[in-house]
Enzyme design. Structure first.
Site, PDB file in Angstrom:
ATOM      1  N   GLY A  19      -8.763  -6.037  34.446  1.00 37.83           N
ATOM      2  CA  GLY A  19      -9.859  -6.684  33.745  1.00 37.83           C
ATOM      3  C   GLY A  19     -10.402  -5.863  32.588  1.00 37.83           C
ATOM      4  O   GLY A  19      -9.788  -4.906  32.142  1.00 37.83           O
TER       5      GLY A  19
ATOM      6  N   HIS B 271      -4.012  -6.366  26.630  1.00 37.45           N
ATOM      7  CA  HIS B 271      -3.786  -7.306  27.731  1.00 37.45           C
ATOM      8  C   HIS B 271      -3.401  -8.689  27.177  1.00 37.45           C
ATOM      9  O   HIS B 271      -2.473  -9.333  27.673  1.00 37.45           O
ATOM     10  CB  HIS B 271      -5.063  -7.502  28.556  1.00 37.45           C
ATOM     11  CG  HIS B 271      -5.576  -6.279  29.243  1.00 37.45           C
ATOM     12  ND1 HIS B 271      -6.767  -5.687  28.903  1.00 37.45           N
ATOM     13  CD2 HIS B 271      -5.075  -5.547  30.273  1.00 37.45           C
ATOM     14  CE1 HIS B 271      -6.994  -4.646  29.698  1.00 37.45           C
ATOM     15  NE2 HIS B 271      -5.978  -4.532  30.527  1.00 37.45           N
TER      16      HIS B 271
ATOM     17  N   GLN C  11      -5.755   2.925  44.071  1.00 34.15           N
ATOM     18  CA  GLN C  11      -5.097   3.747  43.056  1.00 34.15           C
ATOM     19  C   GLN C  11      -6.054   4.739  42.397  1.00 34.15           C
ATOM     20  O   GLN C  11      -5.666   5.450  41.474  1.00 34.15           O
ATOM     21  CB  GLN C  11      -4.399   2.875  42.014  1.00 34.15           C
ATOM     22  CG  GLN C  11      -5.309   2.116  41.074  1.00 34.15           C
ATOM     23  CD  GLN C  11      -4.532   1.115  40.247  1.00 34.15           C
ATOM     24  OE1 GLN C  11      -3.977   0.140  40.745  1.00 34.15           O
ATOM     25  NE2 GLN C  11      -4.473   1.345  38.942  1.00 34.15           N
TER      26      GLN C  11
ATOM     27  N   SER D  30      -9.052  -0.118  28.354  1.00 34.41           N
ATOM     28  CA  SER D  30     -10.386  -0.459  28.865  1.00 34.41           C
ATOM     29  C   SER D  30     -11.263   0.784  28.900  1.00 34.41           C
ATOM     30  O   SER D  30     -12.482   0.703  28.796  1.00 34.41           O
ATOM     31  CB  SER D  30     -10.280  -1.053  30.272  1.00 34.41           C
ATOM     32  OG  SER D  30      -9.368  -2.124  30.275  1.00 34.41           O
TER      33      SER D  30
HETATM   34  P1  AMP Z   1      -4.869  -2.264  33.173  1.00 34.64           P
HETATM   35  O1  AMP Z   1      -5.870  -3.366  33.142  1.00 34.64           O
HETATM   36  O2  AMP Z   1      -5.292  -1.030  32.457  1.00 34.64           O
HETATM   37  O3  AMP Z   1      -4.337  -2.014  34.567  1.00 34.64           O
HETATM   38  O4  AMP Z   1      -3.614  -2.800  32.349  1.00 34.64           O
HETATM   39  C1  AMP Z   1      -2.950  -3.983  32.680  1.00 34.64           C
HETATM   40  C2  AMP Z   1      -1.658  -4.070  31.912  1.00 34.64           C
HETATM   41  O5  AMP Z   1      -1.930  -4.075  30.517  1.00 34.64           O
HETATM   42  C3  AMP Z   1      -0.718  -2.887  32.181  1.00 34.64           C
HETATM   43  O6  AMP Z   1       0.618  -3.362  32.264  1.00 34.64           O
HETATM   44  C4  AMP Z   1      -0.929  -2.032  30.963  1.00 34.64           C
HETATM   45  O7  AMP Z   1       0.184  -1.206  30.656  1.00 34.64           O
HETATM   46  C5  AMP Z   1      -1.134  -3.086  29.901  1.00 34.64           C
HETATM   47  N1  AMP Z   1      -1.837  -2.514  28.753  1.00 34.64           N
HETATM   48  C6  AMP Z   1      -3.025  -1.854  28.772  1.00 34.64           C
HETATM   49  N2  AMP Z   1      -3.335  -1.423  27.530  1.00 34.64           N
HETATM   50  C7  AMP Z   1      -2.318  -1.795  26.730  1.00 34.64           C
HETATM   51  C8  AMP Z   1      -2.038  -1.645  25.336  1.00 34.64           C
HETATM   52  N3  AMP Z   1      -2.869  -1.000  24.510  1.00 34.64           N
HETATM   53  N4  AMP Z   1      -0.892  -2.170  24.861  1.00 34.64           N
HETATM   54  C9  AMP Z   1      -0.031  -2.813  25.681  1.00 34.64           C
HETATM   55  N5  AMP Z   1      -0.237  -2.994  26.998  1.00 34.64           N
HETATM   56  C10 AMP Z   1      -1.363  -2.498  27.508  1.00 34.64           C
END
Ligand code: AMP
Length: 304
Positions: A54, A60, A84, A209
């Site tokens: 989120g 995202h 995690q 985030s």
């Molecule tokens: P998170 O909400 O941080 O667990 O991220 C969810 C997904 O979004 C994961 O697969 C991350 O690698 C991807 N993600 C987060 N930030 C980026 C970004 N700047 N560029 C590409 N993918 C991202």
């Protein structure tokens, strides 16, 4: 009513891109594994899945749009996964904004949002975890014991509930991507893992985030990560292959930024993530974590 609703939702996919309604039907919201599984059984056709914690940003949303383009249906999960996070990490202060997240997902045309509660995912008596071995050990695994065990466990549980054909992961979390790819192969999960490029702010900082934790001064200083990666790319293109030289050049650039503290820089084999010594072989990945106060920023570049 349920039938009408489903017909309406399916009709969106029969329209040309240009004639799709500007205000797509809001996504169905599912809050338990059982409800998620029921939705999946009631809906046929390819399902793309984007797991997130989120506080959504364009990184995202890029994964979400790719899933919408490549699948009949798209499911996005929002779950800040307690297993995690280590006890001294930022679980309780991790940024959350469900209302804004749902508005963004609705506007994008997502079909379902999976929002399980922590006790739905980990009810009392929970005791089963997934452990991927070698590839979880270096880098983030060495600094955050138990982190990847939490990640693989939750991703497998999410896959079990959502039943996706494809799952979209960002290259930003390079080790996480490789760990998930390994788990999917080793456990015959039959999900196609689709890696997606890193989305950056206009000044080059990788979207995250956690960027919201940065003070204005730290935010400005944080551009040093991208500068260090660009410098690595240039050196690599010019033929530099000495692993120590490449790592040392990154160290020097980060050390020159007073607000930044280098946690680690790694030049590793692109698949196994084993650290490279001597002359680097292709493909390789240079990754780093730089701390600004308590905030750890992760970034990387693949060197083919
Ligand atoms: P998170 O909400 O941080 O667990 O991220 C969810 C997904 O979004 C994961 O697969 C991350 O690698 C991807 N993600 C987060 N930030 C980026 C970004 N700047 N560029 C590409 N993918 C991202």
């Amino acid at each position: 009513m349920a039938d009408q609703w489903n017909n309406l939702r399916d009709a969106r996919f029969l329209l040309d891109e240009d004639t799709r309604p500007l205000n797509p039907v809001p996504p169905v919201i599912l809050t338990t594994p059982a409800a998620m599984r029921r939705w999946r059984s009631a809906n046929s056709g390819s399902v793309g899945f984007v797991p997130t914690m989120g506080y959504l940003h364009e990184g995202h949303m890029d994964l979400v749009r790719r899933s919408i383009d490549e699948n009949l249906l798209t499911v996005v999960s929002i779950f800040v996964n307690p297993t995690q996070f280590a006890p001294d990490e930022d679980f309780s202060r991790y940024p959350r904004d469900e209302v804004r997240d749902l508005a963004q997902l609705s506007a994008a045309g997502v079909d379902a949002v999976y929002l399980p509660g922590a006790t739905d995912m980990y009810p009392e008596g929970y005791q089963t975890y997934v452990e991927v071995e070698q590839v979880t050990r270096p880098l983030e695994g060495a600094r955050r014991p138990g982190h990847f065990r939490g990640v693989t466990t939750v991703v497998l549980k999410l896959f079990n509930a959502v039943g996706p054909d494809r799952a979209y992961f960002g290259r930003k979390d390079a080790q996480q991507l490789r760990v998930i790819q390994r788990m999917v192969r080793d456990l015959d999960l039959g999900v196609e893992v689709v890696p997606c490029d890193i989305v950056r702010e206009t000044d080059g900082l990788a979207m995250s985030s956690r960027n919201v934790y940065l003070s204005p001064e730290q935010r400005t200083a944080a551009t040093v990560l991208k500068r260090a990666l660009d410098d690595t790319r240039r050196r690599w293109a010019e033929g530099e292959r000495d692993a120590d030289t490449l790592r040392a050049a990154v160290s020097r650039l980060i050390d020159a930024e007073p607000l930044a503290e280098l946690d680690y820089v790694s030049l590793a084999d692109d698949e196994s993530l084993q650290e490279l010594e001597g002359t680097a072989v292709r493909p390789a990945i240079l990754s780093m974590v730089v701390k600004f106060g308590k905030t750890r920023l992760l970034d990387n570049i693949e060197l083919a």
